[in-house]
Scaffold this active site. Structure first.
Site, PDB file in Angstrom:
ATOM      1  N   ARG A  12       0.847  -1.203   0.000  1.00 31.83           N
ATOM      2  CA  ARG A  12       0.000   0.000   0.000  1.00 31.83           C
ATOM      3  C   ARG A  12       0.882   1.253   0.000  1.00 31.83           C
ATOM      4  O   ARG A  12       2.113   1.161   0.121  1.00 31.83           O
ATOM      5  CB  ARG A  12      -0.959   0.009   1.204  1.00 31.83           C
ATOM      6  CG  ARG A  12      -0.270  -0.057   2.559  1.00 31.83           C
ATOM      7  CD  ARG A  12      -1.303  -0.359   3.648  1.00 31.83           C
ATOM      8  NE  ARG A  12      -0.663  -0.593   4.939  1.00 31.83           N
ATOM      9  CZ  ARG A  12      -0.578   0.330   5.910  1.00 31.83           C
ATOM     10  NH1 ARG A  12      -1.075   1.532   5.729  1.00 31.83           N
ATOM     11  NH2 ARG A  12       0.009   0.033   7.050  1.00 31.83           N
ATOM     12  N   ILE A  14       3.114   4.489  -0.496  1.00 30.46           N
ATOM     13  CA  ILE A  14       4.255   4.847  -1.351  1.00 30.46           C
ATOM     14  C   ILE A  14       4.911   3.594  -1.934  1.00 30.46           C
ATOM     15  O   ILE A  14       5.293   3.578  -3.108  1.00 30.46           O
ATOM     16  CB  ILE A  14       5.265   5.695  -0.533  1.00 30.46           C
ATOM     17  CG1 ILE A  14       4.640   7.043  -0.159  1.00 30.46           C
ATOM     18  CG2 ILE A  14       6.556   5.901  -1.315  1.00 30.46           C
ATOM     19  CD1 ILE A  14       5.459   7.866   0.832  1.00 30.46           C
ATOM     20  N   ARG A  34       4.179  -7.331   4.513  1.00 35.90           N
ATOM     21  CA  ARG A  34       4.190  -7.918   5.858  1.00 35.90           C
ATOM     22  C   ARG A  34       2.855  -8.575   6.181  1.00 35.90           C
ATOM     23  O   ARG A  34       2.816  -9.635   6.805  1.00 35.90           O
ATOM     24  CB  ARG A  34       4.470  -6.818   6.895  1.00 35.90           C
ATOM     25  CG  ARG A  34       4.395  -7.298   8.321  1.00 35.90           C
ATOM     26  CD  ARG A  34       4.626  -6.185   9.296  1.00 35.90           C
ATOM     27  NE  ARG A  34       3.673  -5.102   9.161  1.00 35.90           N
ATOM     28  CZ  ARG A  34       3.460  -4.169  10.078  1.00 35.90           C
ATOM     29  NH1 ARG A  34       4.158  -4.189  11.194  1.00 35.90           N
ATOM     30  NH2 ARG A  34       2.571  -3.220   9.886  1.00 35.90           N
ATOM     31  N   VAL A  49      10.383  -6.501   8.229  1.00 36.17           N
ATOM     32  CA  VAL A  49      11.747  -5.961   8.328  1.00 36.17           C
ATOM     33  C   VAL A  49      12.254  -5.888   9.766  1.00 36.17           C
ATOM     34  O   VAL A  49      13.437  -5.624   9.985  1.00 36.17           O
ATOM     35  CB  VAL A  49      11.866  -4.572   7.646  1.00 36.17           C
ATOM     36  CG1 VAL A  49      11.517  -4.651   6.167  1.00 36.17           C
ATOM     37  CG2 VAL A  49      11.037  -3.513   8.361  1.00 36.17           C
ATOM     38  N   GLY A  77       7.912   1.534   6.678  1.00 35.61           N
ATOM     39  CA  GLY A  77       8.111   2.461   7.789  1.00 35.61           C
ATOM     40  C   GLY A  77       6.834   2.663   8.588  1.00 35.61           C
ATOM     41  O   GLY A  77       5.732   2.403   8.114  1.00 35.61           O
ATOM     42  N   TYR A 140      10.579   9.192  15.144  1.00 36.78           N
ATOM     43  CA  TYR A 140      10.524   9.061  13.676  1.00 36.78           C
ATOM     44  C   TYR A 140      11.646   9.870  13.015  1.00 36.78           C
ATOM     45  O   TYR A 140      12.342   9.373  12.119  1.00 36.78           O
ATOM     46  CB  TYR A 140       9.147   9.545  13.219  1.00 36.78           C
ATOM     47  CG  TYR A 140       8.880   9.433  11.737  1.00 36.78           C
ATOM     48  CD1 TYR A 140       8.573   8.197  11.153  1.00 36.78           C
ATOM     49  CD2 TYR A 140       8.901  10.556  10.912  1.00 36.78           C
ATOM     50  CE1 TYR A 140       8.299   8.102   9.790  1.00 36.78           C
ATOM     51  CE2 TYR A 140       8.632  10.462   9.560  1.00 36.78           C
ATOM     52  CZ  TYR A 140       8.324   9.232   9.005  1.00 36.78           C
ATOM     53  OH  TYR A 140       8.059   9.135   7.655  1.00 36.78           O
TER      54      TYR A 140
END
Ligand code: NDP
Length: 234
Positions: A12, A14, A34, A49, A77, A140
């Site tokens: 999904r 980017i 994932r 990851v 991320g 972040y």
């Protein structure tokens, strides 16, 4: 020139847009995801990851099935935003583990193959907040700043083998990650962006596709901002 590309977090946002753009550019794309279902139209592999075992298993599978991936996009991320005085260790560590250590796990395993090929592209999806900082995003921003030093170290360590390593630094992009912002906050943010609007995921994907191309062979150790001017080139 068509190459085998791997994109993490490609189900999904980017990551999915990058997978589509690389495919449109003629590359053979492995979409790593994932949680299911697997994105359609690509080769696909499960990869979390935050697990070295999962990353290594996924690479073993890819190499057996389709060969050595030559274009690696470390995109996966997360955010766990919160004011610093109220941020528990777990929110800091979870974000670093997914965004920074996760990208490390992927790039380290990918480098094994790239060193054999003596060519390749490591492309890390960073953020404008690595340069500007952001209130409520200490974890972040730290993770995304870390990517810069890491990408540049990869650039120095394996650049002599024809492997480039760069960071794409988006500003605010229309995805699930930013959909939580309320209307008032969106308007405030938009008015602080010189181009006056959020970015589409496709606009990030087009820049990633350029960095993956032969035309970008002499660009390495760079941060490429795609932020509507928010970071003024940083
Ligand atoms: P989304 O929240 O829409 O998607 C995040 C993607 O990362 C999902 O595919 C998600 O998988 C995957 N992911 C999260 N954790 C893991 C994990 N442990 N292992 C594997 N995959 C994982 O985010 P965006 O598309 O907006 O963001 C993509 C990248 O761009 C991120 O690195 C983000 O920091 C960066 N970025 C985004 C900006 C924005 O404004 N949207 C701005 C600047 C940078 P799942 O579906 O399973 O959760």
């Amino acid at each position: 020139m068509a190459s085998l590309a791997l994109v993490t977090g490609a189900n999904r946002g980017i990551g999915l847009a990058i997978a589509h753009a690389l495919k449109a550019a003629g590359h053979d794309v492995v979409a790593a995801y994932r949680t299911g279902p697997a994105p359609e139209g690509f080769h696909s592999v499960l990869m979390d990851v935050t697990s070295t075992h999962s990353v290594d298993e996924a690479f073993n599978f890819i190499e057996t099935q389709w060969g050595i991936p030559e274009i690696i996009v470390a995109n996966a991320g997360i955010t766990r935003d919160g004011l610093v005085m109220r941020m528990p260790d777990s929110d800091f560590e979870t974000v670093i583990d997914a965004n920074l250590t996760g990208a490390f796990r992927v790039a380290r395993r990918a480098s094994l193959g790239l060193l054999k090929l003596k060519r390749g592209r490591l492309i890390f999806v960073g953020s404008v907040v690595a340069a500007t900082g952001a209130a409520g995003q200490v974890n972040y921003a730290a993770s995304k700043s870390g990517l810069v030093g890491m990408a540049r170290s990869f650039a120095r360590e394996i650049g002599s083998r024809g492997i480039t390593s760069n960071v794409i630094a988006p500003g605010f992009v229309e995805t699930d990650m930013t959909s939580k912002l309320d209307e008032k906050r969106r308007n405030e943010i938009s008015s602080s962006i010189p181009l006056g609007r959020f970015c589409s995921a496709a606009e990030i994907a087009d820049v990633v596709t350029f960095i993956a191309s032969p035309e970008a062979a002499y660009i390495t150790g760079a941060i490429i901002p795609v932020d509507g001017g928010l970071g003024m080139g940083h």
